[in-house]
Enzyme design. Structure first.
Site, PDB file in Angstrom:
ATOM      1  N   GLU A 197       0.823  -1.206   0.000  1.00  0.00           N
ATOM      2  CA  GLU A 197       0.000   0.000   0.000  1.00  0.00           C
ATOM      3  C   GLU A 197       0.865   1.269   0.000  1.00  0.00           C
ATOM      4  O   GLU A 197       0.401   2.348   0.382  1.00  0.00           O
ATOM      5  CB  GLU A 197      -0.967   0.030   1.194  1.00  0.00           C
ATOM      6  N   ASP A 240      -1.600   0.051 -10.006  1.00  0.00           N
ATOM      7  CA  ASP A 240      -1.959  -1.353  -9.851  1.00  0.00           C
ATOM      8  C   ASP A 240      -1.912  -2.021 -11.221  1.00  0.00           C
ATOM      9  O   ASP A 240      -2.490  -1.502 -12.191  1.00  0.00           O
ATOM     10  CB  ASP A 240      -3.374  -1.487  -9.285  1.00  0.00           C
ATOM     11  N   TRP A 243      -0.530   5.289   0.031  1.00  0.00           N
ATOM     12  CA  TRP A 243      -1.251   5.820  -1.128  1.00  0.00           C
ATOM     13  C   TRP A 243      -2.763   5.612  -0.969  1.00  0.00           C
ATOM     14  O   TRP A 243      -3.512   5.713  -1.922  1.00  0.00           O
ATOM     15  CB  TRP A 243      -0.711   5.253  -2.428  1.00  0.00           C
TER      16      TRP A 243
END
Length: 529
Positions: free
Chosen positions: A189, A353, A407
């Protein structure tokens, strides 16, 4: 001659979902969808770029749970069956829509796509990790690691041994997979806390990726913001996410994936087709689900699903090319401005991602393909780079102490610690304390050795940040709760058995078969540092 750099970074991660105890579990399809829509298309794109002489550079994290699932024979076999169903349904759709020209055209598109996926899948003997590794060996792809099970490190920092286990187990797993130690890490993360860099250095890591404000609020304030890495006091470098390039892709308001020409994710054949017709291709209990065959485009902002128009891959591909050109144009202008301001080559770090490219944004792999080709042939303002290569070429950087960050929502830890998931942390902390206690002891026979190692696995799996994330999003919550509880219950049974020196051999064997991640783990990784 290039005056700056662009580093694209894709975070390839899925939680460890593997259920040999059940014939069908919907959540295993998270992996299957990602293989079909993201990982295989990325491999096909890399192959095309190599074939055409484009010397591309891209960085990907591949987390230990993802690697373990991609190489698991049970999941490979189940994916084979999943893909066969997709191929069968696409061919049936071609036959079923003889008199509907556009739908037939789309059905043929999917039939050809699934056939290409099958070819790639079989060309690499069902081992996609081997496929990605070949591009690392040619220095086109840099593969970095992550936490062992994507544990949210700032929320376990009161137990340094637990943080160390997440890092060390991941690095050992990486070396066992790729034959060399990792140079960098995508912090789970992108979550950083002050002092973490000491463990990263001890683990042999050269750099990590954090969110932009982790760099912008560093002490002292970095002279070049996020457009140059900073060295921590341990010598480990920190790269910050660039907000401008990220927004162009991520933003729900202005990001590329919202273009009207692109495929609509939420309108799927599994929900649209006649029930008796689609029944063999949905869940065994008769519940509808996404199939991956989608015939409609986004069409316009604010429209209901019933107002969506038919999709056309031709025009979507044209739009992807347009967006790739726009992204390159913006990076050229950004880097020229930064170079003039900084009087040195800036680096723009753009992390995403991986599943955004293909799964959520169907045209994402086309966008990347166009971008790499345009960058290679159509400009000379900036070069694509790996983060390790950049550090090798620019070994002198400012020394700073990064700021705590992630984030996630609001940039810190709120998304993983709130009223939906706070209940899990006292249980995780108690299990960490017990694991540290167990690590101080020694096994008295082979069975106790296995039990100690399995206890370490169960704790790592319970710590996955994915479960807290899912509880916060409100999707698949019962599954996330069940997984957290089951790993903790297994851990505590192992603890009690070890402490009483009465290990249930039959039960342990079953649990080892289900939670078989990290076959070479050594529970002593939890010993006091």
């Amino acid at each position: 001659m290039a005056i700056g750099y662009l580093a694209l970074v894709l975070h390839a991660h899925l939680p460890f979902v593997r259920h040999p105890e059940s014939d069908y579990v919907l959540e295993e399809e998270w992996l299957f969808e990602a293989i079909t829509e993201t990982y295989v298309p990325l491999i096909q794109m890399f192959e095309g770029l190599k074939r055409d002489g484009v010397d591309f550079k891209i960085t990907m994290s591949m987390t230990p749970p993802l690697i373990s699932m991609l190489r698991d024979p049970l999941l490979q076999e189940r994916y084979d069956q999943h893909l066969a169903k997709l191929e069968e349904l696409a061919e049936l759709e071609v036959e079923h829509n003889t008199y509907n020209g556009h739908i037939r055209y789309l059905a043929e598109h999917y039939a050809q796509e699934f056939n290409r996926v099958r070819q790639t899948w079989e060309n690499y003997d069902r081992d996609l990790v081997k496929a990605f590794k070949q591009f690392q060996d040619t220095n086109n792809l840099e593969i970095i690691t992550c936490g062992a099970t994507h544990g949210y490190l700032p929320l376990m920092k009161m137990y340094p041994q637990a943080v160390w286990a997440q890092l060390q187990v991941a690095c050992e797993h990486y070396e066992q997979t790729f034959g060399r130690p990792p140079k960098g890490i995508w912090l789970p993360e992108c979550a950083y806390y002050e002092g973490l860099e000491r463990m990263l250095a001890d683990a042999g890591l050269r750099y990590f990726i954090t969110d932009g404000h982790g760099i912008l609020y560093a002490r002292p304030r970095p002279r070049f913001g996020t457009y140059a890495p900073v060295f921590t006091e341990t010598g480990v470098a920190a790269f910050g996410r660039d907000h401008e390039s990220s927004q162009q892709v991520w933003s729900s308001e202005v990001g590329y994936p919202g273009a009207p020409e692109y495929r609509e994710f939420y309108k799927d054949l599994g929900w649209e087709a006649d029930y008796e017709y689609i029944k063999p291709y949905i869940m065994p209990n008769g519940q509808r689900k996404n199939t991956g065959i989608k015939y409609h485009k986004i069409t316009g902002r604010g429209l209901g699903l019933g107002d969506k128009q038919l999709y056309d891959p031709y025009w979507a591909r044209e739009k992807a090319a347009e967006h790739a050109a726009n992204f390159m144009f913006n990076r050229e202008n950004q880097i020229r401005y930064l170079h003039h301001l900084m009087q040195r080559p800036p680096i723009v770090v753009s992390p995403y991602d991986a599943e955004l490219y293909g799964h959520w944004w169907y045209e994402g792999p086309w966008f990347l393909d166009f971008l790499f080709r345009k960058v290679w042939f159509d400009q000379d303002t900036f070069a694509m780079t790996h983060l390790a290569d950049y550090l090798r070429a620019h070994p002198t950087q400012q020394v700073c102490r990064p700021s705590q960050s992630s984030w996630g929502y609001k940039g810190f830890h709120e998304y993983w610690l709130n009223d939906t998931n706070a209940w899990i942390y006292p249980h995780l902390h108690k299990a960490a304390e017990r694991m540290i206690e167990l690590a101080k002891g020694e096994p008295w026979d082979e069975l106790s050795w296995r039990a100690l190692n399995q206890a370490a696995r169960e704790l790592l799996l319970a710590q996955s940040s994915d479960w807290a994330f899912i509880m916060r999003t409100g999707t698949m919550v019962p599954y996330a709760v069940r997984r957290t509880r089951s790993h903790l219950m297994r851990f505590h049974k192992l603890y009690d058995d070890i402490k009483s020196q009465k290990i249930d051999a039959g039960w342990l064997e079953k649990v080892e078969a289900i939670d078989n991640i990290f076959p070479h783990i050594n529970y002593r990784v939890y010993r006091p540092l």
